[in-house]
Design a protein around this motif. Sequence first.
Motif: not given
Length: 143
Positions: A1-7, A9-21
């Motif tokens: 995965m290119n660095p921009l896309k992986s970054s 995705l990381l932000d989206i996964l973190i944001e998803n966790a934040l929203r759940i909590l």
Amino acid sequence: MNPLKSSQLLDILIENALRILAAGFGVNSAEASFFEVVRILREEPGLRSVFVSKVRSALSLRSPERLDSGSLPIELIELVAHEMRWPELLQIADDRMQSFFSGDRALAVSDIASRIPAAFRDDWEDREFYRHYGAGGQDSPLS
């Protein structure tokens, strides 16, 4: 995965966790997002510096436990510390200990600065909160 896309995705996964909590669900509901973060950190070595920078930023705050958009759940920081064992995380915890508690570990007993080093241990007591480590789960923090 290119660095921009992986970054991204990381932000989206973190944001998803934040929203759940932030919605009042516990770590058990955010666990899948947390372990997706761990997975992408393993698969994309270039994200290590990105995540470490996010941790440094979060732990520079007096109260890093916030669940605002753009923040970083401290439970996720602990889990990544346990799984990845990156020495930079120990250094950030020590820097926080010095900055906010003048190095006095007794004052920081329940702070994330004390919890990160504890997460480095194989017998990390917070493992019990994750189904991932339960019966039939993976036992090795480095697997």
